[in-house]
Design an enzyme around this catalytic site. Sequence first.
Site, PDB file in Angstrom:
ATOM      1  N   LEU A  26       0.853  -1.176   0.000  1.00  0.00           N
ATOM      2  CA  LEU A  26       0.000   0.000   0.000  1.00  0.00           C
ATOM      3  C   LEU A  26       0.897   1.237   0.000  1.00  0.00           C
ATOM      4  O   LEU A  26       1.896   1.287   0.716  1.00  0.00           O
ATOM      5  CB  LEU A  26      -0.898   0.030   1.245  1.00  0.00           C
ATOM      6  CG  LEU A  26      -2.118  -0.901   1.257  1.00  0.00           C
ATOM      7  CD1 LEU A  26      -2.758  -0.876   2.638  1.00  0.00           C
ATOM      8  CD2 LEU A  26      -3.125  -0.500   0.198  1.00  0.00           C
ATOM      9  N   ASP A  27       0.542   2.242  -0.793  1.00  0.00           N
ATOM     10  CA  ASP A  27       1.292   3.494  -0.797  1.00  0.00           C
ATOM     11  C   ASP A  27       1.256   4.122   0.588  1.00  0.00           C
ATOM     12  O   ASP A  27       0.329   3.859   1.375  1.00  0.00           O
ATOM     13  CB  ASP A  27       0.681   4.473  -1.799  1.00  0.00           C
ATOM     14  CG  ASP A  27       0.811   3.994  -3.232  1.00  0.00           C
ATOM     15  OD1 ASP A  27       1.769   3.251  -3.521  1.00  0.00           O
ATOM     16  OD2 ASP A  27      -0.044   4.368  -4.069  1.00  0.00           O
ATOM     17  N   PRO A  28       2.221   4.987   0.917  1.00  0.00           N
ATOM     18  CA  PRO A  28       2.198   5.660   2.223  1.00  0.00           C
ATOM     19  C   PRO A  28       0.871   6.371   2.500  1.00  0.00           C
ATOM     20  O   PRO A  28       0.363   6.326   3.623  1.00  0.00           O
ATOM     21  CB  PRO A  28       3.360   6.651   2.113  1.00  0.00           C
ATOM     22  CG  PRO A  28       4.331   5.986   1.180  1.00  0.00           C
ATOM     23  CD  PRO A  28       3.469   5.288   0.164  1.00  0.00           C
TER      24      PRO A  28
ATOM     25  N   ALA B 143      -2.062   5.524   1.575  1.00  0.00           N
ATOM     26  CA  ALA B 143      -3.175   4.581   1.751  1.00  0.00           C
ATOM     27  C   ALA B 143      -3.196   3.954   3.138  1.00  0.00           C
ATOM     28  O   ALA B 143      -2.167   3.787   3.790  1.00  0.00           O
ATOM     29  CB  ALA B 143      -3.097   3.494   0.689  1.00  0.00           C
TER      30      ALA B 143
END
Length: 342
Positions: free
Chosen positions: A75-77, A79
């Site tokens: 997951l992106d930071p 998210a």
Amino acid sequence: MPKVTLPHLPVSGLFAVTKPSGPTSMSVINDLKQLVGNSRLFVEADKLEKRGKGKIPTRGRRAREIVKIGQGGTLDPLADGVLVVGIGKGTKRLNEFLDCVKEYRTTALLGCETDTYDSEGSRVRVAPWRHVTREAVESALNKFRGEIHQAPPIFSALKMEGRPLYDYARKGIPLPRPIEKRKVTIHSLDILEWKGSDHQFRWPEKEFTSDEKKAMEKALEGVEENPIIEDELEPAVGDESPTAFVLSMKVSGGTYVRSIVHDLGHAVGSAAHVVTLTRSRQGRFALEPTAESEDKGCVPWDVFSRASESEGDIDEDGWTQWEREVIDRLEIVEGSKSQKTS
């Protein structure tokens, strides 16, 4: 909740955590490793006694010898939400979560697109947004349902001829060929909430310089005819916030949620980027598991945060709170098979 019976210790398994917005997925895993590597749930008791409890290295052979840990889909930071974690033999099962069906909730903000397609990036272009109605977005969503082909953001780490895409865009190197589109399936896509201007979201303050825009145009020359990146400003009206709305979606593995929002902005004659992103389901792990299903819930991140500061109370079976929370949601892996614990 019925009491969970464990097989012999230590165990291998899968469980999910609720990743908070902010940290990278790797930093979450490294923080978990400090707890997991000092727990008799996952490490042989004699090894713990011999080594003693203490800080666990996060990389290298010694780290892997103490405990194997990994995650089943970054997951992106920005998210938050479901992050599936594998321990021991469970790490061999993580690939199945890369291609599984996932569910997301995301907030889109109109009028601005960024290099990363989300609020973590820099403003690339602004566009009119006041003309966009809920009905217009509802109509445009039809183009994105079912089997579609989507291109990843040019500012991504995907490589073309050995060079990351973001390198072409930053250095103004023409792409040798169009970015390959991926076939994905959007099982469902709906507006969950129309916020309008009643929200606190704002466009990123950082914006592309003219040189950065020219570099991006140069990178796109090989794949687009006369690519021009320029702002289309509309008159400001007081302190009115650009329109925002929340989407819910159920998608196949490999889907770029940020690309859906970015492309949707174009489809309604504007621009858009992601300002919040929550993964609410990854395969059989969900933020809100239903009682009638065999879904597994997620361990809240604050459980681990508190455990990192203090071990806390021990229950009658000798488990700390974080260990008990994991046990209650654990899917034990024995060899190539999974075994439910509840």
